[in-house]
Design an enzyme around this catalytic site. Structure first.
Site, PDB file in Angstrom:
ATOM      1  CE1 TYR A 136     -19.291 -37.243  12.115  1.00  0.00           C
ATOM      2  CE2 TYR A 136     -18.691 -35.150  11.110  1.00  0.00           C
ATOM      3  CZ  TYR A 136     -19.645 -35.995  11.638  1.00  0.00           C
ATOM      4  OH  TYR A 136     -20.950 -35.584  11.684  1.00  0.00           O
ATOM      5  CE  LYS A 188     -27.214 -50.717  17.955  1.00  0.00           C
ATOM      6  NZ  LYS A 188     -28.629 -50.644  18.391  1.00  0.00           N
ATOM      7  CG  ASP A 221     -30.760 -48.291  19.660  1.00  0.00           C
ATOM      8  OD1 ASP A 221     -29.962 -48.239  20.622  1.00  0.00           O
ATOM      9  OD2 ASP A 221     -31.175 -49.374  19.180  1.00  0.00           O
ATOM     10  CG  ASP A 245     -23.593 -34.878  13.350  1.00  0.00           C
ATOM     11  OD1 ASP A 245     -23.672 -33.646  13.517  1.00  0.00           O
ATOM     12  OD2 ASP A 245     -24.018 -35.456  12.331  1.00  0.00           O
ATOM     13  CG  ASP A 249     -28.866 -31.931  14.335  1.00  0.00           C
ATOM     14  OD1 ASP A 249     -27.906 -31.257  14.771  1.00  0.00           O
ATOM     15  OD2 ASP A 249     -29.235 -31.885  13.146  1.00  0.00           O
TER      16      ASP A 249
END
Ligand code: IPM
Ligand code: MN
Length: 355
Positions: A136, A188, A221, A245, A249
């Site tokens: 970002y 990750k 993941d 982010d 969701d």
């Protein structure tokens, strides 16, 4: 003490849901002995279309003088995606250095989750998302734009200072929450070997100062997989801006959807901003059918942040009661109540609870 709050109702259904949050806060003033002073700012797609202004410098300066900001929603069907997001929402987060994006994922009793065989005892965790860096930050650029040789580079910025202050907040929150005292770093490390190497080293170094906290690591993941399969494994998760982010969701969906999901953009030393995490839902504008609970829950987080623990707890209990005993669904138009009726109910219960 009077809490001076800036109100940014924004676009679409933003003004309708923010009105209900304010209604609940005002209902608490008498019974909880609180005093709020609300100052409304006209920012968002409508103003941009009218005047070309997104966030005037003078308004930004004024916003620095509030205890907190209460935001409805940003996003307008006639404004190209990215303009308001970058010019308003992200600019506020960055300029006010709101380096934490705090997103609780809590399934309240009576709320439907799409997860089979999971209930409120299984879905109760908090995501601490870094909110000022990563992908970002806007680093990168484009070469040979619009040609067959176009090159687009978008870099993830991770500073030791930025990572450390985010981790520190997450460790402290895990201790304060006092649930499983477990903090999971989400990253990750198997692919993003520079960025998440920094996160991982900083994480385990800091863990030495929090011997009472159990540390855990999960790839992003796999985190998506566990959030669906075994959400009960999580207590507090900490991660970078982009992963935060995305997983929030998913978190919003397992806690019952955008009708209930709230978040806080927090600068522990400055001005913080609270918002429902769903969008402006323009198609429902002006119909009095949108669910205001996410905005009300954001106001509740704001109360908590302002140190009004008792009133915040009364408000949370009121939200739970309304979910458990009243609403047929959390979806717009299917609640069995109008937007303002839901606000009335929460206001009534919250005021009763705090007495
Ligand atoms: C969020 C939103 C924003 C983000 C967008 C609107 C810029 O998706 O608050 O999660 O990506 O942070
Ligand atoms: Mn998002």
């Amino acid at each position: 003490m009077t809490h001076k709050i800036a109100i940014l109702p924004g676009d679409g259904t933003g003004p309708e849901v923010v009105a209900e949050g304010i209604k609940v806060l005002q209902a608490l003033e008498g019974p909880a002995g609180l005093k709020f002073e609300f100052h409304e700012y006209d920012l968002g797609g409508e103003r941009y279309k009218r005047t070309g202004e997104i966030l005037p410098e003078s308004v930004l300066e004024e916003l620095k003088g509030f205890r907190a900001i209460y935001l409805g929603a940003i996003g307008h069907p006639d404004v190209k995606p990215g303009i308001l997001e970058k010019g308003l929402l992200l600019r506020l987060r960055f300029t006010l250095d709101q380096y934490i994006n705090l997103r609780p994922v809590i399934l309240y009793p009576g709320v439907d989750t799409p997860l089979k065989d999971k209930g409120p005892e299984d879905i109760n965790f908090v995501v601490v998302r870094e909110n000022t860096e990563g992908l970002y930050a806007g680093a990168g650029g484009v070469l040979k734009f619009g040609t067959p040789d176009e090159v687009a580079v978008q870099e993830s910025i991770n500073t030791r200072k930025g990572v450390d202050r985010c981790l520190k907040y997450a460790f402290a929150l895990t201790r304060k929450r006092n649930k499983d005292k477990k903090l999971t770093l989400v990253g990750k490390t198997n692919v993003l070997t520079y960025a998440f190497d920094l996160w991982e080293r900083a994480f385990y170094e800091m863990a030495k100062s929090y011997p009472d906290i159990t540390t855990d690591y999960a790839h992003v993941d796999a985190t998506c997989m566990w959030m669906v399969k075994n959400p009960e494994w999580f207590d507090v998760l900490v991660t970078d801006n982009m992963f935060g982010d995305i997983i929030t969701d998913l978190g919003a969906m397992i806690q019952g959807g955008m009708g209930i999901a709230a978040g806080g953009n927090i600068n522990p030393e400055g001005v913080s901003m609270f918002e429902p995490i769903g969008g402006s839902a323009p198609k429902y504008t002006g119909q009095n059918i949108i669910n205001p609970l996410a905005a009300i829950a954001a106001a509740q987080m704001m109360l908590d942040h302002l140190g009004e623990d008792k009133a915040a707890a009364a408000m949370e209990q009121a939200i739970k009661t309304v979910c458990a005993n009243h609403l047929k669904s959390l979806q717009a138009g299917k609640m069995g109540y109008s937007t303002s009726e839901v606000g009335d109910l929460v206001a009534k219960y919250a005021a009763d609870n705090v007495k």
